[in-house]
Design a protein around this motif. Structure first.
Motif, PDB file in Angstrom:
ATOM      1  N   ALA A  87       0.685  -1.264  -0.081  1.00 17.01           N
ATOM      2  CA  ALA A  87       0.009   0.074   0.066  1.00 17.01           C
ATOM      3  C   ALA A  87       0.711   1.429  -0.025  1.00 17.01           C
ATOM      4  N   THR A  88       1.921   1.267   0.714  1.00 14.70           N
ATOM      5  CA  THR A  88       2.941   2.434   0.768  1.00 14.70           C
ATOM      6  C   THR A  88       3.587   2.760  -0.521  1.00 14.70           C
ATOM      7  N   ILE A  92       4.319   9.235   4.854  1.00 12.92           N
ATOM      8  CA  ILE A  92       3.809   7.710   5.370  1.00 12.92           C
ATOM      9  C   ILE A  92       4.933   7.767   6.691  1.00 12.92           C
ATOM     10  N   ILE A  93       4.436   7.405   7.649  1.00 12.88           N
ATOM     11  CA  ILE A  93       5.142   6.695   8.729  1.00 12.88           C
ATOM     12  C   ILE A  93       4.473   5.388   9.116  1.00 12.88           C
ATOM     13  N   MET A  94       5.433   4.273   8.889  1.00 14.19           N
ATOM     14  CA  MET A  94       4.910   2.935   9.002  1.00 14.19           C
ATOM     15  C   MET A  94       5.248   2.742  10.790  1.00 14.19           C
ATOM     16  N   GLN A 139      12.614  -5.683  12.369  1.00 11.09           N
ATOM     17  CA  GLN A 139      14.179  -6.151  12.017  1.00 11.09           C
ATOM     18  C   GLN A 139      14.732  -5.066  11.183  1.00 11.09           C
ATOM     19  N   GLU A 140      16.022  -4.723  11.173  1.00 11.20           N
ATOM     20  CA  GLU A 140      16.627  -3.852  10.419  1.00 11.20           C
ATOM     21  C   GLU A 140      16.102  -3.799   8.870  1.00 11.20           C
ATOM     22  N   GLY A 147      10.740  -0.924   4.144  1.00  7.17           N
ATOM     23  CA  GLY A 147       9.654   0.025   4.406  1.00  7.17           C
ATOM     24  C   GLY A 147      10.108   1.397   3.809  1.00  7.17           C
ATOM     25  N   MET A 148      11.273   1.695   4.171  1.00 10.55           N
ATOM     26  CA  MET A 148      11.788   3.044   3.551  1.00 10.55           C
ATOM     27  C   MET A 148      11.905   3.229   2.196  1.00 10.55           C
ATOM     28  N   ARG A 149      12.199   1.810   1.545  1.00 12.12           N
ATOM     29  CA  ARG A 149      12.566   1.970  -0.003  1.00 12.12           C
ATOM     30  C   ARG A 149      11.124   1.947  -0.580  1.00 12.12           C
ATOM     31  N   GLN A 150       9.981   1.484   0.244  1.00 13.38           N
ATOM     32  CA  GLN A 150       8.742   1.429  -0.625  1.00 13.38           C
ATOM     33  C   GLN A 150       8.144   2.916  -0.371  1.00 13.38           C
ATOM     34  N   GLY A 151       8.850   3.973   0.106  1.00 12.32           N
ATOM     35  CA  GLY A 151       8.231   5.188   0.122  1.00 12.32           C
ATOM     36  C   GLY A 151       7.979   5.770   1.696  1.00 12.32           C
TER      37      GLY A 151
END
Length: 121
Positions: free
Chosen positions: A65-66, A80-82, A88-89, A95-99
């Motif tokens: 979705a992100t 977006i804040i996940m 895990q690292e 997550g950051m790579r998804q935006g």
């Protein structure tokens, strides 16, 4: 851009209620979604100033979705804040790579969350 309207995306009613409570007590207007698909639809229809995104949800997960929200012309400007139990690292990097602009691990520290929101506004 000041942050006023926040979309909280989580399949857990308890998590949605807890985040809704802390955000509304701090003056934010909160809308919610239970699935990744609903998050995409609400982000387009309601144009929130910020999205708090869970990862583990039935159907489309928060990473998917992100990625969709951050790449669509209509919604790519919404930060977006996940907020997830996946700590895990490699999860954070993905997550950051998804935006995502930030990644918080559950249980989310409410003061840290509010500080991140203020820093983005």
């Amino acid at each position: 851009m000041p942050i006023n309207k926040i979309l909280v995306v989580d399949d857990s009613p308890t998590e949605r209620l807890a985040l809704n409570d802390v955000l509304t007590r701090n003056g934010y207007n909160v809308i919610t979604a239970e699935t990744g698909e609903e998050a995409i639809a609400r982000s387009e229809a309601d144009r929130p100033d910020l999205i708090l995104m869970d990862v583990v949800m039935p159907g489309m997960n928060g990473y998917q979705a992100t990625r969709t929200i951050s790449r669509k012309d209509a919604t790519r400007g919404i930060p977006i804040i996940m907020c997830t139990s996946k700590g895990q690292e490699t999860d954070k990097i993905w997550g950051m790579r998804q935006g995502a602009q930030a990644y918080l691990v559950k249980p989310v520290d409410h003061e840290e969350l509010l500080a991140r929101i203020r820093a983005m506004g």
